[in-house]
Design a protein around this motif. Structure first.
Motif, PDB file in Angstrom:
ATOM      1  N   PRO A 108      33.196  36.860  38.014  1.00 16.74           N
ATOM      2  CA  PRO A 108      32.202  37.932  37.823  1.00 16.74           C
ATOM      3  C   PRO A 108      32.760  39.338  38.086  1.00 16.74           C
ATOM      4  O   PRO A 108      32.406  40.282  37.372  1.00 16.74           O
TER       5      PRO A 108
ATOM      6  N   THR B  66      26.306  48.105  44.894  1.00 15.01           N
ATOM      7  CA  THR B  66      26.158  46.869  44.128  1.00 15.01           C
ATOM      8  C   THR B  66      27.145  45.819  44.612  1.00 15.01           C
ATOM      9  O   THR B  66      28.326  46.106  44.779  1.00 15.01           O
ATOM     10  N   ARG B  67      26.653  44.613  44.815  1.00 10.79           N
ATOM     11  CA  ARG B  67      27.493  43.525  45.303  1.00 10.79           C
ATOM     12  C   ARG B  67      27.891  42.646  44.128  1.00 10.79           C
ATOM     13  O   ARG B  67      27.029  42.174  43.380  1.00 10.79           O
ATOM     14  N   ILE B  68      29.169  42.401  43.944  1.00 12.23           N
ATOM     15  CA  ILE B  68      29.645  41.516  42.888  1.00 12.23           C
ATOM     16  C   ILE B  68      30.451  40.399  43.556  1.00 12.23           C
ATOM     17  O   ILE B  68      31.434  40.663  44.245  1.00 12.23           O
ATOM     18  N   VAL B  69      30.041  39.161  43.331  1.00  8.53           N
ATOM     19  CA  VAL B  69      30.599  38.012  44.060  1.00  8.53           C
ATOM     20  C   VAL B  69      31.506  37.174  43.163  1.00  8.53           C
ATOM     21  O   VAL B  69      31.085  36.745  42.094  1.00  8.53           O
TER      22      VAL B  69
ATOM     23  N   GLU C  26      34.775  40.383  34.941  1.00 10.88           N
ATOM     24  CA  GLU C  26      33.911  40.756  33.809  1.00 10.88           C
ATOM     25  C   GLU C  26      33.209  42.091  34.081  1.00 10.88           C
ATOM     26  O   GLU C  26      33.063  42.924  33.182  1.00 10.88           O
ATOM     27  N   TYR C  27      32.779  42.280  35.333  1.00  9.20           N
ATOM     28  CA  TYR C  27      32.087  43.516  35.705  1.00  9.20           C
ATOM     29  C   TYR C  27      33.023  44.720  35.547  1.00  9.20           C
ATOM     30  O   TYR C  27      32.632  45.752  34.982  1.00  9.20           O
TER      31      TYR C  27
ATOM     32  N   SER D 121      25.292  45.458  33.524  1.00  8.12           N
ATOM     33  CA  SER D 121      26.436  44.795  34.164  1.00  8.12           C
ATOM     34  C   SER D 121      26.087  44.173  35.510  1.00  8.12           C
ATOM     35  O   SER D 121      26.659  43.154  35.892  1.00  8.12           O
ATOM     36  N   VAL D 122      25.156  44.774  36.242  1.00  4.38           N
ATOM     37  CA  VAL D 122      24.809  44.244  37.557  1.00  4.38           C
ATOM     38  C   VAL D 122      24.019  42.939  37.397  1.00  4.38           C
ATOM     39  O   VAL D 122      24.297  41.932  38.073  1.00  4.38           O
TER      40      VAL D 122
ATOM     41  N   ALA E 102      26.357  40.225  36.340  1.00  2.74           N
ATOM     42  CA  ALA E 102      27.189  39.740  37.444  1.00  2.74           C
ATOM     43  C   ALA E 102      26.420  38.723  38.295  1.00  2.74           C
ATOM     44  O   ALA E 102      26.993  37.738  38.768  1.00  2.74           O
TER      45      ALA E 102
ATOM     46  N   ASP F 257      28.527  30.319  38.223  1.00  2.95           N
ATOM     47  CA  ASP F 257      29.729  29.816  38.907  1.00  2.95           C
ATOM     48  C   ASP F 257      29.360  28.966  40.122  1.00  2.95           C
ATOM     49  O   ASP F 257      30.091  28.033  40.468  1.00  2.95           O
ATOM     50  N   TRP F 258      28.263  29.304  40.787  1.00  3.52           N
ATOM     51  CA  TRP F 258      27.806  28.493  41.928  1.00  3.52           C
ATOM     52  C   TRP F 258      27.655  27.031  41.484  1.00  3.52           C
ATOM     53  O   TRP F 258      28.126  26.112  42.135  1.00  3.52           O
TER      54      TRP F 258
ATOM     55  N   ARG G 181      26.284  35.514  36.415  1.00  7.37           N
ATOM     56  CA  ARG G 181      27.601  34.848  36.472  1.00  7.37           C
ATOM     57  C   ARG G 181      27.859  34.257  37.853  1.00  7.37           C
ATOM     58  O   ARG G 181      28.454  33.188  37.974  1.00  7.37           O
ATOM     59  N   ARG G 182      27.441  34.951  38.912  1.00 15.31           N
ATOM     60  CA  ARG G 182      27.607  34.410  40.264  1.00 15.31           C
ATOM     61  C   ARG G 182      26.896  33.052  40.379  1.00 15.31           C
ATOM     62  O   ARG G 182      27.479  32.073  40.856  1.00 15.31           O
TER      63      ARG G 182
ATOM     64  N   LYS H  84      30.871  25.478  42.814  1.00 14.33           N
ATOM     65  CA  LYS H  84      30.544  24.975  44.155  1.00 14.33           C
ATOM     66  C   LYS H  84      29.719  23.672  44.115  1.00 14.33           C
ATOM     67  O   LYS H  84      30.041  22.697  44.787  1.00 14.33           O
TER      68      LYS H  84
ATOM     69  N   PRO I 136      26.346  33.928  50.127  1.00 15.82           N
ATOM     70  CA  PRO I 136      25.975  32.623  50.703  1.00 15.82           C
ATOM     71  C   PRO I 136      26.980  31.513  50.394  1.00 15.82           C
ATOM     72  O   PRO I 136      27.010  30.504  51.103  1.00 15.82           O
ATOM     73  N   ALA I 137      27.808  31.687  49.364  1.00 20.72           N
ATOM     74  CA  ALA I 137      28.832  30.672  49.092  1.00 20.72           C
ATOM     75  C   ALA I 137      29.942  30.744  50.141  1.00 20.72           C
ATOM     76  O   ALA I 137      30.688  29.789  50.330  1.00 20.72           O
TER      77      ALA I 137
END
Lengths: 230, 230
Positions: free
Chosen positions: A66, A59-62, A69-70, B89-90, B93, B100-101, B96-97, B105, A46-47
């Motif tokens: 992140p 798995t989604r890492i954004v 680190e992941y 880890s997921v 993440a 960071d938002w 952390r997302r 942002k 969404p960013a």
């Protein structure tokens, strides 16, 4: 296979590609133009910005931080003494400080201006913010790059790599951002010999090769961009 | 004792203060106006911005993200099930997302504009970039805050806290940024009931109390700023 939503000239995406190279991980690259705000991409992030990594299990890492680190948490130990986040909380904090310097400060002051004005605006409609480059912003970036080069020179005067005697995430982040600015012909390498030597080492890493082969429609990379003896 | 270079209305500094509160760590607060680029502070952090934490042994940790990771590595296990970076880890993440938002942002789109225009410019000379607020930037921030509130409402519609069923760094980051905007009277709380309920929970945490007592010369906090039943 890992998938990476990226743009060839997005510096944070290049940082992730360099990391994947160091880990020996292959990835399918999916090109995404962040400013276009494509609907299906906004559902993933969404960013709206790149990079986004989709791991093999979906798995989604954004985001660059992140993802770094992941990857360290899931693959870091495998690199042994070459781990990109070194052991010890204090050393890790210094690597993170420098990584943030490039993904944050350098991006705001140099690589963000240059990629927006000289690259992304070419591919966006006027409604999306596209159009001719704002040359005032380009000039600000070209002035700012000088003190960042001097800082790189200062850091590499004390040791081989930015955060000490081993290559870390900080080197990959710095090299990723500089590589984009270099593609655009805006790094005055002769201004700092130490910074230039360090970048020559980075450029010779196997993981750098795919970046040096990147081409973007309508843009000619600078003469020295892919030259290891620039 | 830990020392923290901060500004009372720097959102990233508030994020660190909220973390220290959750860890039960006391800190000596040293006020620093980032834009003033004070020479002795630039020696501590060449990037010139707050926060910077000096640990009890003199270790310097620069920046909100590196401080968050450092505190997790050195004190995280102590919090047990309340660890601010969850296990896995997921899940980490995702925290952390969202962190960071807000530190990235939301700061670029809302809290950065408002603090620069309404707070920091008051205390800087014209050479340092001080002066009257740019009301166009303030209006942009006031428009942007609406969609961020809606995003908070969306996240809290699914679970109690931003990243799931436990409070994490993401909640602290979001609350830190919103608290500054709320101090300035620019959060239209009635626009999103879910976001308001979540913020009321955050505001009631013991670690929030010192923030609600913050005062800045010449600035009056909004009427609801310190009110737990706003």
């Amino acid at each position: 296979m890992i998938r990476l939503y990226h743009h060839p000239l997005c510096p944070q995406s290049r940082f992730v590609r360099l990391m994947l190279g160091e880990y020996g991980l292959e990835a399918e690259l999916i090109e995404e133009l962040a400013g276009a705000r494509r609907h299906d991409f906004l559902l993933i992030n969404p960013a709206g910005n790149t990079p986004v990594m989709i791991d093999e299990d979906g798995t989604r890492i954004v985001g660059a931080g992140p993802i770094a680190e992941y990857l360290d948490e899931t693959h870091g130990l495998r690199l042994g003494a070459h781990r990109l986040l070194p052991p010890g909380s204090v050393a890790r904090a210094e690597v993170r400080r420098l990584t943030d310097w490039f993904n944050g400060k350098f991006f705001e002051e140099v690589s963000g201006h240059l990629t927006r004005e000289k690259v992304f605006k070419r591919f966006l409609s006027s409604q999306q913010g596209g159009g001719a480059p704002d040359m005032a912003a380009v000039r600000v970036a070209r002035r700012n790059v000088l003190y960042h080069l001097a800082y790189l020179g200062f850091l590499t005067a004390h040791h081989n790599w930015l955060a000490g005697e081993a290559m870390t995430l900080a080197d990959l982040a710095a090299a990723a951002h500089l590589s984009v600015v270099d593609f655009l012909g805006d790094v005055p390498w002769d201004e700092d010999h130490g910074a230039k030597l360090w970048y020559a080492m980075m450029k010779s890493r196997p993981g750098f090769r795919p970046l040096l082969a990147d081409r973007v429609r309508g843009l000619q990379p600078s003469a020295v961009y892919a030259d290891l003896d620039f």
